[in-house]
Design a protein around this motif. Structure first.
Motif, PDB file in Angstrom:
ATOM      1  N   THR A 137       0.829  -1.199   0.000  1.00 44.74           N
ATOM      2  CA  THR A 137       0.000   0.000   0.000  1.00 44.74           C
ATOM      3  C   THR A 137       0.864   1.250   0.000  1.00 44.74           C
ATOM      4  O   THR A 137       1.965   1.257   0.547  1.00 44.74           O
ATOM      5  CB  THR A 137      -0.931   0.020   1.218  1.00 44.74           C
ATOM      6  OG1 THR A 137      -0.153  -0.105   2.414  1.00 44.74           O
ATOM      7  CG2 THR A 137      -1.910  -1.133   1.163  1.00 44.74           C
ATOM      8  N   GLU A 138       0.338   2.299  -0.591  1.00 44.41           N
ATOM      9  CA  GLU A 138       1.017   3.594  -0.606  1.00 44.41           C
ATOM     10  C   GLU A 138       0.264   4.632   0.210  1.00 44.41           C
ATOM     11  O   GLU A 138       0.629   5.801   0.236  1.00 44.41           O
ATOM     12  CB  GLU A 138       1.199   4.078  -2.047  1.00 44.41           C
ATOM     13  CG  GLU A 138       2.117   3.189  -2.859  1.00 44.41           C
ATOM     14  CD  GLU A 138       2.301   3.696  -4.279  1.00 44.41           C
ATOM     15  OE1 GLU A 138       2.301   4.931  -4.458  1.00 44.41           O
ATOM     16  OE2 GLU A 138       2.426   2.867  -5.194  1.00 44.41           O
ATOM     17  N   GLN A 139      -0.808   4.192   0.882  1.00 42.96           N
ATOM     18  CA  GLN A 139      -1.588   5.043   1.777  1.00 42.96           C
ATOM     19  C   GLN A 139      -1.822   4.286   3.083  1.00 42.96           C
ATOM     20  O   GLN A 139      -1.843   3.055   3.093  1.00 42.96           O
ATOM     21  CB  GLN A 139      -2.937   5.412   1.149  1.00 42.96           C
ATOM     22  CG  GLN A 139      -2.845   6.173  -0.166  1.00 42.96           C
ATOM     23  CD  GLN A 139      -2.210   7.536  -0.011  1.00 42.96           C
ATOM     24  OE1 GLN A 139      -2.287   8.142   1.068  1.00 42.96           O
ATOM     25  NE2 GLN A 139      -1.577   8.030  -1.067  1.00 42.96           N
ATOM     26  N   PRO A 140      -2.001   4.990   4.199  1.00 43.61           N
ATOM     27  CA  PRO A 140      -2.298   4.304   5.472  1.00 43.61           C
ATOM     28  C   PRO A 140      -3.585   3.504   5.390  1.00 43.61           C
ATOM     29  O   PRO A 140      -4.543   3.913   4.730  1.00 43.61           O
ATOM     30  CB  PRO A 140      -2.439   5.470   6.471  1.00 43.61           C
ATOM     31  CG  PRO A 140      -1.731   6.623   5.836  1.00 43.61           C
ATOM     32  CD  PRO A 140      -1.911   6.456   4.362  1.00 43.61           C
ATOM     33  N   LEU A 141      -3.606   2.373   6.054  1.00 44.36           N
ATOM     34  CA  LEU A 141      -4.829   1.577   6.128  1.00 44.36           C
ATOM     35  C   LEU A 141      -5.845   2.298   7.013  1.00 44.36           C
ATOM     36  O   LEU A 141      -5.505   2.789   8.092  1.00 44.36           O
ATOM     37  CB  LEU A 141      -4.527   0.196   6.695  1.00 44.36           C
ATOM     38  CG  LEU A 141      -3.660  -0.725   5.828  1.00 44.36           C
ATOM     39  CD1 LEU A 141      -3.309  -1.990   6.595  1.00 44.36           C
ATOM     40  CD2 LEU A 141      -4.361  -1.058   4.519  1.00 44.36           C
ATOM     41  N   GLN A 142      -7.089   2.327   6.571  1.00 43.72           N
ATOM     42  CA  GLN A 142      -8.128   3.046   7.296  1.00 43.72           C
ATOM     43  C   GLN A 142      -9.010   2.152   8.153  1.00 43.72           C
ATOM     44  O   GLN A 142      -9.698   2.633   9.055  1.00 43.72           O
ATOM     45  CB  GLN A 142      -8.999   3.814   6.301  1.00 43.72           C
ATOM     46  CG  GLN A 142      -8.249   4.843   5.478  1.00 43.72           C
ATOM     47  CD  GLN A 142      -7.596   5.918   6.339  1.00 43.72           C
ATOM     48  OE1 GLN A 142      -8.189   6.409   7.309  1.00 43.72           O
ATOM     49  NE2 GLN A 142      -6.356   6.275   6.008  1.00 43.72           N
ATOM     50  N   SER A 143      -8.997   0.838   7.877  1.00 43.85           N
ATOM     51  CA  SER A 143      -9.859  -0.068   8.639  1.00 43.85           C
ATOM     52  C   SER A 143      -9.384  -1.497   8.468  1.00 43.85           C
ATOM     53  O   SER A 143      -8.618  -1.809   7.538  1.00 43.85           O
ATOM     54  CB  SER A 143     -11.312   0.044   8.151  1.00 43.85           C
ATOM     55  OG  SER A 143     -11.421  -0.439   6.821  1.00 43.85           O
ATOM     56  N   TYR A 151      -4.184  -6.583  12.479  1.00 47.86           N
ATOM     57  CA  TYR A 151      -4.394  -5.139  12.288  1.00 47.86           C
ATOM     58  C   TYR A 151      -4.571  -4.431  13.630  1.00 47.86           C
ATOM     59  O   TYR A 151      -3.934  -3.405  13.904  1.00 47.86           O
ATOM     60  CB  TYR A 151      -5.629  -4.931  11.406  1.00 47.86           C
ATOM     61  CG  TYR A 151      -6.037  -3.486  11.217  1.00 47.86           C
ATOM     62  CD1 TYR A 151      -5.407  -2.677  10.279  1.00 47.86           C
ATOM     63  CD2 TYR A 151      -7.072  -2.941  11.974  1.00 47.86           C
ATOM     64  CE1 TYR A 151      -5.789  -1.352  10.101  1.00 47.86           C
ATOM     65  CE2 TYR A 151      -7.466  -1.627  11.805  1.00 47.86           C
ATOM     66  CZ  TYR A 151      -6.818  -0.829  10.868  1.00 47.86           C
ATOM     67  OH  TYR A 151      -7.197   0.478  10.697  1.00 47.86           O
ATOM     68  N   ASN A 152      -5.405  -4.983  14.485  1.00 52.63           N
ATOM     69  CA  ASN A 152      -5.678  -4.347  15.780  1.00 52.63           C
ATOM     70  C   ASN A 152      -4.472  -4.382  16.705  1.00 52.63           C
ATOM     71  O   ASN A 152      -4.147  -3.380  17.363  1.00 52.63           O
ATOM     72  CB  ASN A 152      -6.876  -5.025  16.443  1.00 52.63           C
ATOM     73  CG  ASN A 152      -8.168  -4.759  15.701  1.00 52.63           C
ATOM     74  OD1 ASN A 152      -8.345  -3.704  15.093  1.00 52.63           O
ATOM     75  ND2 ASN A 152      -9.093  -5.717  15.739  1.00 52.63           N
ATOM     76  N   THR A 153      -3.794  -5.515  16.792  1.00 54.01           N
ATOM     77  CA  THR A 153      -2.648  -5.615  17.706  1.00 54.01           C
ATOM     78  C   THR A 153      -1.456  -4.792  17.219  1.00 54.01           C
ATOM     79  O   THR A 153      -0.752  -4.185  18.029  1.00 54.01           O
ATOM     80  CB  THR A 153      -2.214  -7.077  17.885  1.00 54.01           C
ATOM     81  OG1 THR A 153      -1.937  -7.663  16.609  1.00 54.01           O
ATOM     82  CG2 THR A 153      -3.298  -7.882  18.580  1.00 54.01           C
ATOM     83  N   ALA A 154      -1.232  -4.740  15.910  1.00 53.55           N
ATOM     84  CA  ALA A 154      -0.120  -3.945  15.373  1.00 53.55           C
ATOM     85  C   ALA A 154      -0.342  -2.461  15.639  1.00 53.55           C
ATOM     86  O   ALA A 154       0.584  -1.738  16.014  1.00 53.55           O
ATOM     87  CB  ALA A 154       0.050  -4.199  13.881  1.00 53.55           C
ATOM     88  N   ARG A 155      -1.571  -1.995  15.455  1.00 58.54           N
ATOM     89  CA  ARG A 155      -1.872  -0.581  15.721  1.00 58.54           C
ATOM     90  C   ARG A 155      -1.702  -0.254  17.197  1.00 58.54           C
ATOM     91  O   ARG A 155      -1.147   0.792  17.560  1.00 58.54           O
ATOM     92  CB  ARG A 155      -3.305  -0.265  15.287  1.00 58.54           C
ATOM     93  CG  ARG A 155      -3.520  -0.264  13.781  1.00 58.54           C
ATOM     94  CD  ARG A 155      -4.920   0.210  13.448  1.00 58.54           C
ATOM     95  NE  ARG A 155      -5.092   1.607  13.820  1.00 58.54           N
ATOM     96  CZ  ARG A 155      -6.263   2.156  14.161  1.00 58.54           C
ATOM     97  NH1 ARG A 155      -7.352   1.406  14.211  1.00 58.54           N
ATOM     98  NH2 ARG A 155      -6.347   3.429  14.449  1.00 58.54           N
ATOM     99  N   SER A 156      -2.173  -1.146  18.054  1.00 58.90           N
ATOM    100  CA  SER A 156      -2.058  -0.920  19.495  1.00 58.90           C
ATOM    101  C   SER A 156      -0.592  -0.880  19.924  1.00 58.90           C
ATOM    102  O   SER A 156      -0.175  -0.003  20.691  1.00 58.90           O
ATOM    103  CB  SER A 156      -2.806  -2.019  20.250  1.00 58.90           C
ATOM    104  OG  SER A 156      -2.633  -1.881  21.643  1.00 58.90           O
ATOM    105  N   GLU A 157       0.197  -1.824  19.433  1.00 57.99           N
ATOM    106  CA  GLU A 157       1.619  -1.870  19.777  1.00 57.99           C
ATOM    107  C   GLU A 157       2.356  -0.649  19.248  1.00 57.99           C
ATOM    108  O   GLU A 157       3.211  -0.088  19.935  1.00 57.99           O
ATOM    109  CB  GLU A 157       2.241  -3.140  19.209  1.00 57.99           C
ATOM    110  CG  GLU A 157       3.700  -3.349  19.588  1.00 57.99           C
ATOM    111  CD  GLU A 157       4.208  -4.700  19.126  1.00 57.99           C
ATOM    112  OE1 GLU A 157       4.007  -5.677  19.863  1.00 57.99           O
ATOM    113  OE2 GLU A 157       4.786  -4.767  18.032  1.00 57.99           O
ATOM    114  N   SER A 158       2.021  -0.230  18.045  1.00 55.97           N
ATOM    115  CA  SER A 158       2.657   0.944  17.465  1.00 55.97           C
ATOM    116  C   SER A 158       2.333   2.204  18.259  1.00 55.97           C
ATOM    117  O   SER A 158       3.208   3.039  18.511  1.00 55.97           O
ATOM    118  CB  SER A 158       2.211   1.112  16.012  1.00 55.97           C
ATOM    119  OG  SER A 158       2.790   2.259  15.431  1.00 55.97           O
ATOM    120  N   MET A 159       1.090   2.348  18.665  1.00 51.44           N
ATOM    121  CA  MET A 159       0.710   3.527  19.443  1.00 51.44           C
ATOM    122  C   MET A 159       1.419   3.571  20.790  1.00 51.44           C
ATOM    123  O   MET A 159       1.914   4.613  21.220  1.00 51.44           O
ATOM    124  CB  MET A 159      -0.815   3.544  19.645  1.00 51.44           C
ATOM    125  CG  MET A 159      -1.305   4.698  20.521  1.00 51.44           C
ATOM    126  SD  MET A 159      -0.889   6.336  19.862  1.00 51.44           S
ATOM    127  CE  MET A 159      -2.109   6.475  18.553  1.00 51.44           C
TER     128      MET A 159
END
Length: 306
Positions: A134-140, A181-189
């Motif tokens: 992807t070249e844009q952030p994932l939105q969902s 998707y959910n765990t990667a976003r949480s860990e990144s934040m």
């Protein structure tokens, strides 16, 4: 001349920087969260100051707190170590605004290559081959499922602002996408203060070759040759192995990596230090990718404590 350095990190990372400073006769300043009050780096430093609560976003990721301590103790420079604020362009810019030397890349260099999504775009524009993604952030999570199915499994979900293996999830089938998707976003934040993620096709059995690159404020740029990073754990970057270098052969990597280096590096503009990665399939074509410079949002400010 730098006489005092604040190390904006903790544990072994901070200790390594402090040892080098002491060998050079430079005073060291430690910062510590409530959880790290009794850590070795706190006792080893010449000075130490509390920086906040145990959560990283309230301590080591809080730009204004770190700057406040540096000004309070009279530090000439800040060494970020790696992780935390080390690749945060806003932090580098704030140091410059306050007249504090930031030991690392300039804000401009980080912004050019730090966001992995933006870096992919720059490499594509420069004609460097990159893996499908992807070249844009994932939105969902739903969008992630759709794109994974389009790219084909396995795929790697990555934190755009992350590094060191954090915020990365390898996905083998559709049923794994939503949780990844959910765990990667949480860990990144929690680690970087940003939850932007994107997808790339996972390259199986690659050779992961890196160049360590150094630049100064006078337009001088060098690379320290190649580093074989194919022997790694959990997708994280690892050290060089002599056997691996001999087995994989360094001639090709030095040539191809050096050519990519010309495309990646800004010339005669900014001081920086970092790595350029080159991914090559075993017996196949090379797949280029820029290594990690990151930009992360600052946390809320509060006055430093002593």
């Amino acid at each position: 001349m730098i006489k005092k350095v604040l190390i904006a990190n903790r544990g072994e990372i901070a200790l390594r920087v402090m040892r080098s400073c002491k060998e050079m006769g430079i005073l060291t300043v430690a910062i510590f969260s409530e959880a790290d009050r009794t850590s070795h780096h706190v006792a080893y430093a010449d000075e130490a100051y509390p920086i906040g609560a145990a959560a990283a976003k309230e301590s080591y990721l809080n730009i204004e707190k770190v700057i406040g301590v540096a000004k309070h103790c009279g530090a000439d420079a800040i060494h970020p170590g790696y992780g935390f604020l080390s690749e945060n362009s806003e932090f580098a810019r704030r140091c410059k605004e306050e007249g504090i030397i930031f030991i690392g890349p300039s804000a401009e260099t980080m912004e050019a290559m730090g966001d992995k999504i933006a870096a992919r775009k720059r490499m594509i524009a420069a004609g460097v081959p990159v893996v499908p993604g992807t070249e844009q952030p994932l939105q969902s999570a739903e969008e992630a499922v759709r794109i994974c199915n389009e790219i084909g499994y396995p795929v790697m979900l990555k934190a755009s602002m992350g590094g060191g293996g954090k915020g990365m999830r390898l996905i083998h089938k559709e049923e794994e996408v939503v949780e990844a998707y959910n765990t990667a976003r949480s860990e990144s934040m929690s680690s970087f203060g940003d939850d932007t993620v994107y997808l790339e096709k996972f390259v199986e059995e690659p050779h992961h070759i890196e160049f360590q690159i150094l630049g100064d404020n006078h337009g001088n740029v060098i690379h320290l040759f190649d580093r074989e990073c194919s022997v790694q754990r959990d997708g994280r970057e690892g050290g060089c192995r002599r056997q691996g270098r001999k087995l994989f052969g360094c001639g090709y990597h030095r040539i191809s990596g050096g050519q990519e280096q010309e495309l990646l590096l800004p010339r005669n503009e900014y001081a920086f230090a970092g790595g350029a990665s080159h991914h090559r399939r075993s017996g196949g074509r090379g797949l280029g990718e820029r290594a990690d410079f990151c930009s992360r949002r600052p946390a809320a400010a509060s006055p430093p404590g002593r």
